[in-house]
Design an enzyme around this catalytic site. Structure first.
Site, PDB file in Angstrom:
ATOM      1  CD  GLU A 182      21.928  16.618  14.547  1.00 35.92           C
ATOM      2  OE1 GLU A 182      20.861  17.230  14.433  1.00 35.92           O
ATOM      3  OE2 GLU A 182      22.579  16.226  13.554  1.00 35.92           O
TER       4      GLU A 182
ATOM      5  CD  GLU B  59      18.494  14.366  10.977  1.00 43.55           C
ATOM      6  OE1 GLU B  59      18.164  15.158  10.087  1.00 43.55           O
ATOM      7  OE2 GLU B  59      18.202  14.544  12.166  1.00 43.55           O
TER       8      GLU B  59
HETATM    9  C1  GLA Z   1      18.739  17.810  11.926  1.00 41.17           C
HETATM   10  C2  GLA Z   1      20.080  17.710  11.211  1.00 41.17           C
HETATM   11  C3  GLA Z   1      21.014  18.816  11.540  1.00 41.17           C
HETATM   12  C4  GLA Z   1      20.289  20.137  11.587  1.00 41.17           C
HETATM   13  C5  GLA Z   1      19.207  20.064  12.658  1.00 41.17           C
HETATM   14  C6  GLA Z   1      18.506  21.410  12.784  1.00 41.17           C
HETATM   15  O1  GLA Z   1      18.735  17.018  13.058  1.00 41.17           O
HETATM   16  O2  GLA Z   1      20.744  16.486  11.493  1.00 41.17           O
HETATM   17  O3  GLA Z   1      22.009  18.867  10.510  1.00 41.17           O
HETATM   18  O4  GLA Z   1      19.698  20.356  10.345  1.00 41.17           O
HETATM   19  O5  GLA Z   1      18.276  19.067  12.274  1.00 41.17           O
HETATM   20  O6  GLA Z   1      17.577  21.348  13.837  1.00 41.17           O
END
Ligand code: GLA
Length: 665
Positions: A303, A142
């Site tokens: 995710e 990210e």
């Molecule tokens: C983000 C990050 C993860 C984690 C999630 C928690 O998407 O990529 O590492 O921190 O949020 O919701």
């Protein structure tokens, strides 16, 4: 299709791993992402590399047929590195150095950070690159998220000055393109140019926009440093991706995606202290942006939310049904793989309350069995579903630079770029018309309508494409504040809407910014809008129609009776201009008429019900947690993919229900 979990073996006793893998296999997991935060484990001290923990975890997983996606661990530079090289730490706009203690604590403009990045990524790539069951890599995590997109330190200032020199060539050109004669800001040496740290008033808008472009370029170049390093050592069959977030931060996903095999995305319909999920249209729009980032190519949801998420504040608990609903919505809009975040909630660290499929006790419960139901439901048709494409009938403009220009000058306290963009995305969404995200990189061929809301920073390349599209018979819909800014962030010297004047057939000789709580009213005066009324908020462009016909007028203030909404025939096409922020009802009426004229099929559904066609598949999703819904399927003989039963024309969805149908003919 790949469907799996984000796994952190380093956060659990090794004695627990076999149970984890047993439960993963029982679930039907076939891929796991790991190691994206494991830098200190893999390089416990400078120059000493130790991959043994992940070797053991990967062996256990792959011995059970589970494939691996590895993350390069650069989002968490270790303490020993920061202690030795504090210049890696980012600096905020107040000149305050961001501390070690969480993550994303680096500036991409640190040459030292590049040096250590290359070392760890090279060693990982050499070690894991040959592994037959490592199928892909995720660079970092990210980029730019959590306010890490901009840094204002010494390394950033030097890199910004070098970037500007490369862009403008001479100081004379820069001073002209920034209008630095204003407030005596003319630069006589490159070293005088600041990064936009805090000032009493506001910085030069051209400097600010170039700084955002520079920050985005710096991340794109940093990512390319990683992808080139990986490709030098990994198997050719391994893909490289990055898990983006689309929050208008100073990241240009379209630029960065050119160095990636896949776009990946983290789908969190609800996060932190939110009392409920964002709207179905807002979630859908994020997916449409992912699909648009690599010109329609499928993407990974690296995710996918499974449990309630938050750091020191948790929010809404996803209800029974949400996991399947949001999974089906993702696949229906272009996702090719789903990786659920996270396998198990951690018992320590900042994310103790980022819940996963398993909670802290590691026992399979409701969420585990819901994920199992989803994976089972995809066994038969998942591969065919993800192999099919989405034929969008409409398109909505999105360009990161336009978002940055709005972030620099929102011009009204009532303006939110995301909300106003969604105002013009939602009607097509609610009419279940598939919509692509487009910008100057896109072809507009084949769309029945192209919506270009709040086109503030006018892009000459895109404007030319729009002109040709409209001349050839397309329908273009602009909203207020379109055509205002030139690429250097100057205001156009032409009467508004500037370069869009011919297409729209109007002039805007005055305008008014409305603040939060303020509003005018608009009344339909002709055609499809006749007799309709709407509030007019955020902004009022006072339109003088030249060749355009007036569809609605303002009802209040000194400009009562002035045109607010117009339609112009341009070439063989039609160009609308909506001079204010209208309510959904009037916008939807306009969009319905546009789609009717364009011969586009719309599917009217109850609020919260989403219907998406992907190839021969149709997914029907009910985002309402309270009300069931009856849905009439489009023409054709549909089969329920869950039961293989032939369908009648209607089906019923329970609250948060999701179904998949396949057309037989
Ligand atoms: C983000 C990050 C993860 C984690 C999630 C928690 O998407 O990529 O590492 O921190 O949020 O919701």
């Amino acid at each position: 299709m790949y469907i799996g979990v984000d796994y952190y073996p380093e956060q659990w006793p090794e004695s627990r791993w076999p149970e984890d893998v047993r439960l993963m296999k029982e679930l039907g997991v076939n891929v796991v992402r790991l190691a994206e935060f494991g830098w200190q484990l893999m390089e416990p001290e400078e120059g000493r590399y130790d991959f043994s923990l992940y070797d053991r975890a990967i062996k256990l997983l792959t011995d059970h047929g589970i494939k691996i996606v590895l993350g390069t661990p650069t989002a968490t530079p270790p303490a020993w590195l920061i202690h030795k090289h504090p210049e890696i730490l980012p600096v905020d706009e107040n000149g305050v150095q961001i501390s070690f203690g969480a993550r994303r604590h680096y500036t991409v403009n640190s040459p030292v950070f590049h040096e250590f990045t290359l070392k760890i990524v090279t060693e990982m790539a050499k070690h894991f690159g040959p592994h037959p069951d490592v199928i892909g890599w995720q660079t970092d995590n990210e980029y730019g998220h959590e306010k890490s997109d901009r840094s204002y330190g010494e390394a950033d200032r030097q890199a910004f000055q070098a970037w500007l020199k490369e862009k403008y060539g001479t100081l004379g050109e820069l001073n002209r393109e920034w209008g630095t004669v204003f407030w005596s800001q003319t630069y006589t040496d490159w070293s005088q140019i600041p990064v936009p740290r805090k000032v009493y008033q506001e910085h030069n808008p051209s400097l600010l926009l170039d700084f955002d472009r520079f920050c985005a370029d710096a991340y794109t170049r940093y990512n390319r440093l990683q992808t080139e390093c990986l490709r030098a050592h990994i198997r050719s069959g391994q893909f490289i991706t990055h898990n983006f977030v689309y929050t208008d931060q100073a990241i240009n996903q379209w630029d960065m995606a050119e160095d990636l095999d896949y776009v990946a995305y983290d789908n969190y319909p609800v996060w932190g202290g939110l009392a409920e999920p964002i709207s179905p249209a807002a979630i859908a729009h994020q997916h449409d942006l992912c699909r648009g980032t690599k010109n329609g190519k499928g993407y990974w949801v690296m995710e996918e939310l499974s449990g309630a998420q938050g750091w020191s504040k948790i929010g809404y608990l996803p209800r029974p049904g949400h996991i399947k609903l949001w999974t089906y919505q993702a696949i229906s809009r272009g996702a090719e793989a789903i990786v659920y975040f996270r396998w198990r909630a951690a018992q320590f660290g900042t994310e103790e309350f980022c819940h996963g499929i398993l909670d802290h006790d590691g026992l399979p419960k409701r969420k585990y069995y819901e994920v199992k139901e989803v994976i089972d439901s995809l066994k038969k048709h998942g591969d065919d579903w993800i192999a099919s494409s989405i034929e969008a009938q409409a398109a909505v403009y999105y360009d990161p630079e336009n978002a940055w220009a709005w972030n620099i000058q929102p011009q009204s306290s009532a303006f939110s770029h995301r909300r106003e963009l969604l105002r013009h995305y939602t009607p097509a969404h609610n009419l279940n018309v598939a919509t692509d995200a487009v910008n100057s990189r896109s072809s507009l061929e084949g769309y029945k309508a192209v919506f270009v809301p709040i086109y503030f920073l006018e892009d000459p390349v895109f404007t030319e494409k729009l002109k040709q599209y409209a001349e050839n018979g397309g329908t273009v819909v602009f909203s207020y504040r379109s055509g205002v800014k030139k690429p250097n962030n100057f205001v156009t010297g032409k009467t508004l809407p500037g370069e869009l004047s011919d297409m729209t057939g109007i002039r805007i000789n005055e305008y008014e910014s409305l603040q939060t709580g303020q509003g005018n009213k608009v009344k339909g005066s002709a055609g499809l809008l006749e007799g309709m009324e709407s509030s007019a908020t955020v902004w009022c462009d006072l339109i003088d129609p030249v060749s355009a016909e007036v569809l609605a007028v303002y009802e209040d203030c000194f400009y009562e009776g002035t045109a607010a909404v117009t339609r112009n025939h341009f070439g063989k096409g039609t160009v609308y201009y909506i001079g204010t922020a209208l309510e959904d009802s009037m916008l939807t009426a306009l969009y319905k008429d546009i789609f009717r004229h364009a011969g586009t099929e719309t599917i009217e559904t109850a609020e919260g019900v989403e219907v998406v066609r992907r190839g021969s598949f149709l997914s029907v999703m009910n985002h309402s947690a309270e009300a069931g819904a009856e849905i009439t399927l489009p023409e054709g003989q549909w089969v329920d993919c869950a039961t293989d039963e032939q369908m009648s024309r209607t089906t019923r969805l329970e609250p948060l229900g999701a179904k998949l149908f396949k057309i037989e003919f």
